[in-house]
Design a protein around this motif. Structure first.
Motif, PDB file in Angstrom:
ATOM      1  N   GLY A 222       0.826  -1.211  -0.047  1.00 28.82           N
ATOM      2  CA  GLY A 222      -0.182   0.019   0.009  1.00 28.82           C
ATOM      3  C   GLY A 222       0.860   1.250   0.035  1.00 28.82           C
ATOM      4  N   SER A 223       2.176   1.159   0.429  1.00 28.26           N
ATOM      5  CA  SER A 223       2.960   2.314   0.166  1.00 28.26           C
ATOM      6  C   SER A 223       3.263   2.805  -1.343  1.00 28.26           C
ATOM      7  CB  SER A 223       4.291   2.089   0.880  1.00 28.26           C
ATOM      8  OG  SER A 223       5.008   1.053   0.252  1.00 28.26           O
ATOM      9  N   VAL A 224       3.586   4.078  -1.336  1.00 27.26           N
ATOM     10  CA  VAL A 224       3.905   4.736  -2.744  1.00 27.26           C
ATOM     11  C   VAL A 224       5.178   5.159  -2.863  1.00 27.26           C
ATOM     12  CG1 VAL A 224       3.021   6.178  -4.452  1.00 27.26           C
ATOM     13  CG2 VAL A 224       1.288   5.132  -3.092  1.00 27.26           C
ATOM     14  N   PHE A 225       6.177   5.070  -3.462  1.00 28.50           N
ATOM     15  CA  PHE A 225       7.252   5.410  -3.545  1.00 28.50           C
ATOM     16  C   PHE A 225       7.437   6.608  -4.609  1.00 28.50           C
ATOM     17  CE2 PHE A 225      11.733   5.131  -4.986  1.00 28.50           C
ATOM     18  CZ  PHE A 225      12.512   5.681  -3.768  1.00 28.50           C
ATOM     19  N   HIS A 226       8.278   7.392  -4.673  1.00 22.73           N
ATOM     20  CA  HIS A 226       8.272   8.678  -5.575  1.00 22.73           C
ATOM     21  C   HIS A 226       8.613   8.479  -6.901  1.00 22.73           C
ATOM     22  CE1 HIS A 226      12.290   8.900  -3.914  1.00 22.73           C
ATOM     23  NE2 HIS A 226      12.596   9.013  -5.318  1.00 22.73           N
ATOM     24  N   VAL A 227       9.058   6.955  -7.342  1.00 24.87           N
ATOM     25  CA  VAL A 227       9.490   6.746  -8.622  1.00 24.87           C
ATOM     26  C   VAL A 227       9.355   5.329  -8.909  1.00 24.87           C
ATOM     27  CG1 VAL A 227      11.801   6.562  -7.985  1.00 24.87           C
ATOM     28  CG2 VAL A 227      11.081   7.024 -10.419  1.00 24.87           C
ATOM     29  N   ASN A 228       8.697   4.997 -10.069  1.00 23.44           N
ATOM     30  CA  ASN A 228       8.815   3.415 -10.393  1.00 23.44           C
ATOM     31  C   ASN A 228       9.687   3.519 -11.556  1.00 23.44           C
ATOM     32  OD1 ASN A 228       7.374   1.549 -12.590  1.00 23.44           O
ATOM     33  ND2 ASN A 228       6.759   0.947 -10.666  1.00 23.44           N
ATOM     34  N   ALA A 229      10.732   2.253 -11.477  1.00 24.50           N
ATOM     35  CA  ALA A 229      11.617   2.118 -12.513  1.00 24.50           C
ATOM     36  C   ALA A 229      10.925   2.005 -13.917  1.00 24.50           C
ATOM     37  CB  ALA A 229      12.555   1.118 -12.076  1.00 24.50           C
ATOM     38  N   LEU A 230      10.075   1.036 -14.026  1.00 27.85           N
ATOM     39  CA  LEU A 230       9.638   0.908 -15.243  1.00 27.85           C
ATOM     40  C   LEU A 230       9.026   2.052 -15.889  1.00 27.85           C
ATOM     41  CD1 LEU A 230       9.048  -1.064 -17.566  1.00 27.85           C
ATOM     42  CD2 LEU A 230       6.862  -1.638 -16.306  1.00 27.85           C
ATOM     43  N   LEU A 231       8.149   2.861 -15.112  1.00 27.73           N
ATOM     44  CA  LEU A 231       7.714   3.868 -15.812  1.00 27.73           C
ATOM     45  C   LEU A 231       8.457   5.067 -15.930  1.00 27.73           C
ATOM     46  CD1 LEU A 231       4.880   5.360 -15.905  1.00 27.73           C
ATOM     47  CD2 LEU A 231       4.709   6.353 -13.695  1.00 27.73           C
ATOM     48  N   CYS A 233      11.372   4.505 -17.359  1.00 32.61           N
ATOM     49  CA  CYS A 233      12.053   3.883 -18.185  1.00 32.61           C
ATOM     50  C   CYS A 233      11.167   4.528 -19.452  1.00 32.61           C
ATOM     51  CB  CYS A 233      12.249   2.495 -18.450  1.00 32.61           C
ATOM     52  SG  CYS A 233      13.784   2.071 -17.394  1.00 32.61           S
ATOM     53  N   LYS A 234       9.786   4.057 -19.166  1.00 33.96           N
ATOM     54  CA  LYS A 234       8.878   4.592 -20.281  1.00 33.96           C
ATOM     55  C   LYS A 234       8.847   6.220 -20.683  1.00 33.96           C
ATOM     56  CE  LYS A 234       5.914   0.554 -19.563  1.00 33.96           C
ATOM     57  NZ  LYS A 234       4.508   0.169 -19.303  1.00 33.96           N
ATOM     58  N   THR A 235       8.870   6.848 -19.471  1.00 32.90           N
ATOM     59  CA  THR A 235       8.946   8.119 -19.759  1.00 32.90           C
ATOM     60  C   THR A 235      10.235   8.743 -20.720  1.00 32.90           C
ATOM     61  OG1 THR A 235       8.033   8.594 -17.447  1.00 32.90           O
ATOM     62  CG2 THR A 235       9.137  10.381 -18.529  1.00 32.90           C
ATOM     63  N   GLY A 236      11.433   8.051 -20.318  1.00 30.68           N
ATOM     64  CA  GLY A 236      12.683   8.191 -20.914  1.00 30.68           C
ATOM     65  C   GLY A 236      12.504   8.155 -22.417  1.00 30.68           C
ATOM     66  N   VAL A 237      11.728   6.804 -22.704  1.00 30.48           N
ATOM     67  CA  VAL A 237      11.492   6.451 -24.269  1.00 30.48           C
ATOM     68  C   VAL A 237      10.537   7.649 -24.776  1.00 30.48           C
ATOM     69  CG1 VAL A 237      10.321   4.838 -25.786  1.00 30.48           C
ATOM     70  CG2 VAL A 237      11.829   4.130 -23.782  1.00 30.48           C
ATOM     71  N   ALA A 238       9.684   8.175 -24.072  1.00 33.55           N
ATOM     72  CA  ALA A 238       8.661   9.093 -24.604  1.00 33.55           C
ATOM     73  C   ALA A 238       9.614  10.515 -24.630  1.00 33.55           C
ATOM     74  CB  ALA A 238       7.612   9.461 -23.555  1.00 33.55           C
ATOM     75  N   ALA A 239      10.478  10.780 -23.687  1.00 33.08           N
ATOM     76  CA  ALA A 239      11.549  11.986 -23.872  1.00 33.08           C
ATOM     77  C   ALA A 239      12.165  12.042 -25.214  1.00 33.08           C
ATOM     78  CB  ALA A 239      12.152  12.277 -22.426  1.00 33.08           C
ATOM     79  N   ILE A 240      12.674  11.118 -25.511  1.00 33.84           N
ATOM     80  CA  ILE A 240      13.413  10.973 -26.942  1.00 33.84           C
ATOM     81  C   ILE A 240      12.706  11.448 -28.079  1.00 33.84           C
ATOM     82  CG2 ILE A 240      14.496   9.448 -28.425  1.00 33.84           C
ATOM     83  CD1 ILE A 240      15.523   7.609 -26.151  1.00 33.84           C
ATOM     84  N   ALA A 241      11.253  11.157 -27.982  1.00 35.84           N
ATOM     85  CA  ALA A 241      10.386  11.734 -29.118  1.00 35.84           C
ATOM     86  C   ALA A 241      10.042  13.036 -29.083  1.00 35.84           C
ATOM     87  CB  ALA A 241       9.037  10.958 -28.861  1.00 35.84           C
TER      88      ALA A 241
END
Length: 442
Positions: A222-231, A233-241
């Protein structure tokens, strides 16, 4: 001289300098914030008028020619716009004409009234820069102090027009030289940006609120960390675009502008081309969604920056906005590039979200700032802007998007007067200290 006496002299000197700068900076920022408030109010009025009377679009070619003719007749060096201000900070000589403020305000309001797909940041920055130049002449400042005041003017205009005073201050430092900041101007730009933003707000101006509902992915406990590794990486892919979109935008404006200058050497006549092409594009697409700022739209289902943060999918709106904006900017319409870049970035984020399985509001927010970061070469300012506009919860994704887009966009940008301080990557033939317009291929 005794140590206590030297300390007293230093304290007196610091107090005198701070008081002198406050006397100059605060009134300048108040004037800039007030003019930006007037500008934003006028934009709201003319945008509402255009929505109510869409046929006014057919007057766009004539309106553009009239503004261009006015600039040609009395504009003097005002045609240089943001690049002129940056050039004057790096290489003083001739100053920034005070007439730039009313001219660009009038020209931008006319552009929006008739439907040109332009922004507003360029106008606000030029208002701040021209007022700062006027104050520098009034107080007879030396070259170094004039440069600092011009930088503060940029901060005042940017911070007030978007309601992001911290981003405005960082933007003014970052936009001058690629990869380097002049911390000597840190306090002046902060004061100018904050005071101008406060003044704009005091006049009753309210900025658009963007809602990013994503607040992290909960773990099994139930805890929420401030960053998800997979998400991430996906953001990084989008950032290239996002970086490639920024580069495409900047290069298209410069290259198409050169083509239009060859086709039509008369500056006052070129806007007729852009206005006519805009009308044709509206006929082809069958929509007015890509005219003006595109922040909101009376039709909630239409493409707009606000709608990109919702659940509706808009696969090609970003590309259409890019085409609409590149054409009018290349033909000389007044306004700016940043708000259209927000539209392109948020729209591209919205388009990529279902493909990458990323929350649409998060990726629209990342694209919003990342495309601008890549096109203006201001990743730090854009990260701060994301925090001021969307909150700090998802700052890791915003920062990653801005930093990657900045690197991906290459050594290009919407402001060709930017100097190369620290290259984004090592290139043997890339010299530091030169402007982007002096790079090979520009």
């Amino acid at each position: 001289m005794p140590a206590w006496q030297r300390s007293l002299q230093n304290t007196a000197h610091i107090t005198f300098t701070a008081t002198r700068w406050a006397i100059i900076l605060v009134p300048m920022a108040i004037c800039a914030g007030s003019l930006v408030a007037l500008f934003l109010w006028l934009l709201e009025v003319v945008t509402s008028g255009r929505f109510a009377h869409p046929a006014i679009l057919y007057g766009l070619p004539c309106a553009g020619m009239a503004v261009a003719a006015l600039y040609q007749r009395i504009g003097s060096r005002s045609e240089g716009g943001n690049n002129l201000i940056i050039d004057q900070i790096h290489e003083p000589g001739g100053g920034v004409p005070l007439r730039m403020a009313p001219l660009v305000l009038f020209g931008t309001v006319i552009s929006h009234l008739f439907g040109a797909s332009v922004g507003r940041e360029g106008t606000a920055v030029q208002i701040g820069g021209s007022l700062a130049s006027g104050f520098a002449q009034l107080f007879r400042l030396d070259t170094r102090s004039t440069g600092l005041l011009l930088t503060a003017g940029i901060a005042a205009g940017f911070g007030a027009v978007f309601g992001t005073p911290v981003a405005g201050a960082i933007f003014a430092l970052e936009v001058l030289t690629l990869g380097r900041l002049d911390y000597a101007a840190l306090l002046p730009v902060a004061v100018a940006s904050i005071v101008a933003d406060w003044t704009c707000h005091a006049w009753g101006i309210h900025h658009t609120a963007y809602h990013v509902g994503f607040r992290g992915i909960p773990a099994a406990d139930g805890s929420v960390f401030h960053v998800n590794a997979l998400l991430l990486c996906k953001t990084g892919v989008a950032a290239i675009a996002f970086g490639f979109a920024a580069r495409s935008f900047a290069e298209s404006v410069h290259r198409l502008g050169a083509v239009f200058r060859q086709i039509c050497p008369q500056p006052w006549l070129r806007p007729a081309i852009g206005g006519t092409l805009t009308i044709l594009l509206v006929w082809i697409t069958g929509t007015h969604e890509y005219l003006g700022l595109g922040v909101t739209n009376p039709d909630p289902a239409a493409a707009s920056i606000v709608s990109f943060f919702g659940s509706t999918h808009y696969p090609w709106s970003w590309a259409l906005k890019l085409i609409f904006t590149v054409i009018v900017l290349a033909c000389g319409y007044k306004g700016g590039e940043v708000t259209p870049l927000f539209f392109i970035g948020a729209g591209l984020g919205n388009a990529l979200a279902p493909i990458l399985h990323v929350p649409a509001d998060l990726l629209a927010g990342v694209g919003f700032v990342a495309v601008f970061a890549g096109a203006a070469n201001t990743p730090l300012a854009c990260t701060f802007m994301a925090v001021e506009l969307f909150g700090a919860t998802d700052v890791v994704y915003y920062a990653a998007g801005c930093f990657i887009a900045y690197l991906t966009s290459g050594h290009t940008g919407i402001y060709l007067a930017q100097r190369v301080g620290t290259p984004k990557m090592f290139l043997p033939d890339l010299k530091t200290g030169i402007s982007l317009r002096q790079l090979p291929g520009k």
